[in-house]
Design a protein around this motif. Structure first.
Motif, mmCIF file in Angstrom:
data_model
loop_
_atom_site.group_PDB
_atom_site.id
_atom_site.type_symbol
_atom_site.label_atom_id
_atom_site.label_comp_id
_atom_site.label_asym_id
_atom_site.label_seq_id
_atom_site.Cartn_x
_atom_site.Cartn_y
_atom_site.Cartn_z
ATOM 1 N N GLY A 177 -7.161 11.509 -7.628
ATOM 2 C CA GLY A 177 -7.444 10.044 -7.142
ATOM 3 C C GLY A 177 -8.019 9.125 -8.239
ATOM 4 N N SER A 228 -1.705 10.083 6.395
ATOM 5 C CA SER A 228 -0.771 10.595 5.306
ATOM 6 C C SER A 228 0.611 10.712 4.967
ATOM 7 N N SER A 273 -2.197 6.890 1.086
ATOM 8 C CA SER A 273 -2.884 6.727 -0.078
ATOM 9 C C SER A 273 -4.283 6.347 0.560
ATOM 10 N N ARG A 274 -4.215 6.313 1.837
ATOM 11 C CA ARG A 274 -5.481 5.700 2.569
ATOM 12 C C ARG A 274 -5.376 6.214 3.728
ATOM 13 N N TRP A 328 -6.396 2.402 -2.818
ATOM 14 C CA TRP A 328 -6.196 4.039 -3.412
ATOM 15 C C TRP A 328 -5.001 4.390 -3.803
ATOM 16 N N SER A 329 -4.820 5.376 -5.064
ATOM 17 C CA SER A 329 -3.644 5.851 -5.404
ATOM 18 C C SER A 329 -3.484 7.088 -5.619
ATOM 19 N N SER A 330 -2.831 8.153 -5.423
ATOM 20 C CA SER A 330 -2.419 9.589 -5.403
ATOM 21 C C SER A 330 -1.469 9.489 -6.415
ATOM 22 N N GLY A 331 -1.210 8.469 -7.533
ATOM 23 C CA GLY A 331 -0.220 8.681 -8.038
ATOM 24 C C GLY A 331 0.298 9.433 -9.368
ATOM 25 N N SER A 335 -9.777 10.098 -0.677
ATOM 26 C CA SER A 335 -9.510 8.782 -0.295
ATOM 27 C C SER A 335 -10.743 8.085 -1.002
ATOM 28 N N ARG A 358 0.596 -1.304 -0.233
ATOM 29 C CA ARG A 358 -0.152 0.065 0.077
ATOM 30 C C ARG A 358 0.853 1.078 0.036
ATOM 31 N N PRO A 359 0.748 1.483 -0.900
ATOM 32 C CA PRO A 359 1.627 3.555 -0.988
ATOM 33 C C PRO A 359 1.387 4.212 -0.263
#
Length: 979
Positions: free
Chosen positions: A863, A396, A84-85, A852-855, A840, A80-81
């Motif tokens: 997101g 975060s 990311s959550r 979930w990612s904000s990559g 999220s 999990r990055p």
């Protein structure tokens, strides 16, 4: 664990073990395979020591600096990055005054300057007894007078305890120490391992009196494998100990081993404890802690020892085992479990590795977040049993402390409360916690980031709101950072214990740094007490809480909140619920009412709020009151009643669901007002910052309030004075504060047709003409979209137009507002929430196999979710939704598939779009995509599917990803819409 000279990487103790052929202590004799019950590892050797005060301390060794390599536990969950959550139990209520304890003693423990440090980490541990405090670190211990803090013995090498014992316990001083105090027997228990050669040993010493400077009974048990990270718990029938077992080479994890020593025989003069009884878990379980009994009241007669680890597969709760030992008939001993105790989802801080930052250096510190932290503190309150424990989680991108209270472990264990403490962006980790006789808790930990590594603590009274801690206080501020020698090791644990003399005073010990450098750590010992503990027992009482604590209800409809009444101090009476502060036209009812919480437990009632068609609109504070006899307690609930028609000028209020200012009633204008947006992330008073939908875009933190850039106010209004509706021309007025060179600043204005799933489109870029406050304006046409739309103002220093940026002076603020005829253009109203996955994934429910990612590859915003991305995945992402008969039933989403598969013919990895019932059963598979739909990362295509057959039903819109054993495929999903 083993050692490596600084700068030379050797595997733990070491990559091989040398056979100690001259040792008189041979490998423990084991019972024959196939015998029913636990493994029995026979005692190798035992004796009784001279009084410790008569044994000359072996001086702490001064040799080349040595680092104990961390023995990490393997992960059973997908990566999990970090960041990311969102953390669903992050404490969002502002902490109150500083934790309300009275400080006692505070003194330096073993470490610089009490002896020259030669290894890291310190493995700081300590315990308080009747008159003394014993602290043990890698690799020396000391005995302190607890009344004055003065050292009465030591510091001495750990193997001083085994002087004259013979064999490896006397010759080796390998560390991983543990010290606990058995208050029922008034005995000290101290143990460390010997792992430099094969076989490995666990060396145990039990004092014969309450003074640590007296005589000790000493024992040795051997293992053919590496018995890492031992942890001890006192229980009436045994001293329970857990290990993380590795093979003899230290290269393969074998699983946790859960063992018991015969306590009664060890504390009895001339007793013969015999073999330790052990159960070996599979290598899918590690980091298990035994429960350690606090307080004068023992566990119920015959109660098993409770052993707990966090759920490493789901990262959403705890696993509990029950170990019952039978010394008369070992074959009758049993281990049952694990029993899953569901809790809030989390991501391990640093993914269990090294990411803790320090000021002024790039050197990071270890988190050891792949396991629970010592101790698992147990207490029997008579009306209920409780366990408390903690570990480090990602908040975060930085580390916070997740803590739990488990009740009813002997029956059906339940999570009575949980919370994550992280009041700012500093890292908090390596915690330890305990409860006093009144049920108050204290939690100690390390803190680092913008501050040098320091020792802090927080706590809670038993009467505080569930899931909350008070504001933290500082035991000692560090004055240095750990730097040099690439040394990342920190911890590996700390210890919070309870003074048996009053069962109220907490004693905590932890590592810190006095001056920049490596292998120069210090430790601190401090004591604290809640003033209310130890007086007249508090009367039975109860608490009232509401979840959710805010509701938005349209005229002519209803909403619900769960009201929970918790038992305190043995309370078990009926509580009658009532509501006050209701606006005109709104009624409230409770079901059931009254409710009676069980002793030590809780009971719930459903509050239903009904708004009549003519109910007064706006936001009110409703007070839910619980009454039992002359005792009353209440909880507040924010109620917003919205109208479908609307009115004139509206003033926004902060909406906790949207996480931005919102006008819930349709009007001719919507104004954030002068206060909601004033300032920027600490640069000014801006409450609820960053005030972007779902917290999706953070503000820059540089500069000074009203010297540097900030958004201060946003207002939207129709140009013709009518209510907001698709096709209307609206003007956006943004009040900003410009820097002294205003031409370097720019305002980007954006709109989103659906605030619940925002996709931002640029309205205009405007440039201020003067320094200081001014209002910049632009117009646009309201599109067809959701019933709530939004605008965003991004005020930036230099750079280019973007709906979200990371500039250190940039400020982002959103304003959401209700629109008549939302969902116009024939599309219907949006039925899904957060289809853009901004901030999220919530309220989407993601199982293992989806993240979930904000990559780097969203379709819009920041997101998105990814299915697959690993081998052997079978996971889902779903949102439960009621589809009205008036809906179109059209599902759209954007999909991007990338793969490492090379085939052009075989669909090895798949993404199915399914409709499921509320129990998870598949009703229909609408489409299937696979690795054959490969594309370029970030290049999406829109998919449209028909759900009209399910109108009038409540279903789960589900994305279901499966992958095979090799060559991964990633299915990226974004901007999901159902109308």
């Amino acid at each position: 664990m083993g050692f490596k000279p600084a700068g030379i990487l050797l595997s733990a103790a070491l990559a091989f073990f040398m056979v100690d052929a001259g040792s008189a202590q041979e490998e423990g004799r084991r019972k024959p395979p196939g015998q029913v019950g636990p493994e029995v590892i026979e005692l190798d050797h035992s004796d009784i020591s001279l009084p410790l005060r008569d044994i000359a301390p072996i001086p702490p060794r001064f040799q080349d600096n040595e680092e104990h390599p961390v023995k990490k536990l393997p992960h059973r969950h997908p990566f999990r990055p970090l960041g990311s959550r969102s953390d669903p139990v992050l404490q969002t209520l502002a902490p109150g005054p500083l934790v309300s304890t009275t400080p006692g003693l505070s003194f330096d423990g073993v470490g610089v300057p009490n002896y020259g440090v030669a290894s890291a980490p310190p493995d700081t541990v300590g315990a308080v007894g009747a008159t003394q405090y014993v602290q043990w670190v890698n690799t020396a211990f000391a005995v302190f007078d607890k009344a004055s803090g003065s050292m009465v013995y030591g510091p001495a090498n750990g193997n001083t305890l085994w002087a004259g014992f013979g064999g490896r316990c006397e010759s080796d001083n390998d560390g991983d120490p543990i010290v606990v105090y058995d208050q029922a027997a008034n005995r000290w228990v101290m143990t460390q391992f010997s792992v430099s050669f094969q076989p490995c040993f666990q060396c145990i010493a039990v004092s014969t009196i309450s003074y640590a400077t007296g005589t000790w009974r000493r024992f040795a048990y051997s293992f053919p494998d590496f018995n890492d990270y031992p942890k001890v718990g006192v229980w009436p029938d045994a001293y329970y100990i857990t290990y993380n077992m590795f093979n003899a080479a230290g290269t393969a994890f074998l699983g946790s081993k859960l063992c018991a020593y015969d306590r009664n025989q060890m504390i009895t003069a001339g007793g013969t404890p015999g073999g330790q009884q052990c159960f070996q878990l599979a290598n899918t379980f590690g980091g298990v802690l035994p429960s350690d009994w606090d307080g004068a009241t023992p566990p119920p007669a015959g109660a098993p020892n409770y052993m707990v680890a966090f759920d490493d597969a789901g990262l959403n709760g705890l696993n509990l085992w029950k170990f019952h030992v039978d010394w008369a008939s070992p074959g009758s001993s049993s281990l049952t479990g694990p029993t899953k105790i569901s809790g809030a989802a989390f991501t391990e801080a640093c993914n269990g590795g090294t990411c803790i930052t320090q000021p002024g250096t790039t050197q990071r510190l270890d988190s050891l977040a792949d396991r629970l932290m010592f101790r698992l503190a147990y207490r029997n309150f008579g009306d209920h049993e409780a366990l408390v424990v903690n570990h480090s989680v990602d908040v975060s991108g930085h580390s916070g402390v997740r803590w739990y209270e488990v009740r009813s472990p002997s029956a059906t264990p339940t999570l009575f409360q949980q919370g994550t403490f992280s009041p700012d962006t500093n890292h908090r980790w390596m915690g330890s916690m305990a409860m006093d006789q009144a049920g108050n808790m204290l939690l100690g930990y390390s803190v680092s980031g913008a501050v040098r590594p320091s020792v802090r603590y927080t706590g809670r009274l038993a009467t505080d709101a569930l899931g909350t801690m008070q504001a933290e206080s500082e035991l000692l501020a560090g004055t240095g950072v750990q730097t040099g020698s690439s040394l990342s090791r920190w911890g590996d644990y700390s210890a919070m214990t309870i003074d048996p003399s009053d069962d109220c005073t907490f004693w905590y010990t932890q590592e810190y740094i006095k001056a920049n450098g490596a292998f120069n750590w210090s430790t601190r010992v401090g004591s604290f007490k809640f003033p209310s503990c130890g007086g007249v027992p508090p009367p039975p009482d109860f608490s009232v809480s509401a979840s959710p604590s805010s509701l938005t209800v349209a005229q002519g409809s209803s909403g619900t909140s769960t009201i929970t009444v918790g038992s305190l101090n043995g309370f078990s009476s009926a509580v009658t619920l009532s509501a006050s502060g209701l606006p005109s036209g709104v009624t409230a009812s409770f079901s059931p009412n009254p409710i009676t919480p069980p002793t030590g437990g809780s009971a719930a009632s459903t509050l239903t709020v009904n708004a009549a068609a003519g109910a007064a609109t706006g936001t009110s504070t409703v007070t839910v009151t619980g009454t039992s006899g002359a005792t009353t307690h209440g909880a507040s609930l924010s109620l917003t009643v919205t109208a479908t028609g609307g009115g004139g000028a509206q003033t926004a209020v902060f909406d906790a669901t949207v996480r931005a200012p919102k006008c819930a009633t349709v009007g001719s204008s919507c104004d954030s007002g002068a206060a909601l947006l004033l300032g920027r992330d600490g640069k000014g008073p801006e409450p609820n910052q960053p005030n972007t939908i779902n917290g999706s875009c953070a503000d820059g933190t540089s500069g000074t309030f009203h010297s540097d850039e900030s958004n201060d106010r946003i207002k939207v209004s129709t140009t013709d004075g009518s209510g907001f509706a698709p096709g209307k021309t609206v003007r956006v007025d943004a009040t900003v504060w410009a820097w002294t060179s205003p031409s370097a600043d720019h305002l980007d204005l954006y709109f989103a047709p659906d605030a619940n799933s925002p996709v931002w489109s640029l309205i205009a870029t405007l440039t201020p003409t003067a320094a200081g406050a001014q209002t910049l304006s632009a117009t646009y046409t309201l599109p067809s979209g959701g019933s709530v739309q939004a605008v965003r103002a991004r005020f930036r220093y230099q750079g280019s137009a973007s709906s979200c940026s990371t500039g250190s002076y940039d400020d982002h603020d959103d304003l959401a507002f209700a629109v008549n005829g939302g969902g116009g253009g024939g599309g219907g109203s949006e039925l899904l929430t957060n289809g853009g996955f901004e901030g999220s994934a919530s309220p989407w429910v993601l199982s293992s196999g989806f993240i979930w990612s904000s990559g780097s590859f969203p379709h819009s915003g920041a997101g998105y979710v990814i299915g697959g991305a690993a081998n052997n995945v079978n996971g889902t992402a779903y949102q439960q939704v009621s589809i009205p008969t008036t809906a179109t039933g059209t599902l759209t989403f954007w999909l991007n598939v990338t793969t490492n598969e090379t085939t052009t013919t075989t669909p090895f990895d798949k993404l199915m779009v399914e409709v499921r019932n509320t129990a998870g059963g598949v009703l229909a598979t609408l489409a299937t995509y696979s690795n054959l739909n490969r594309g370029t990362a970030g290049v999406y295509s829109q998919k449209t599917l028909d759900l009209s057959a399910f109108k009038g039903q409540t279903v789960r819109v589900t994305f279901h990803a499966t992958t095979d054993v090799s060559l991964t495929t990633s299915f990226r999903v974004d901007d999901v819409s159902l109308k």
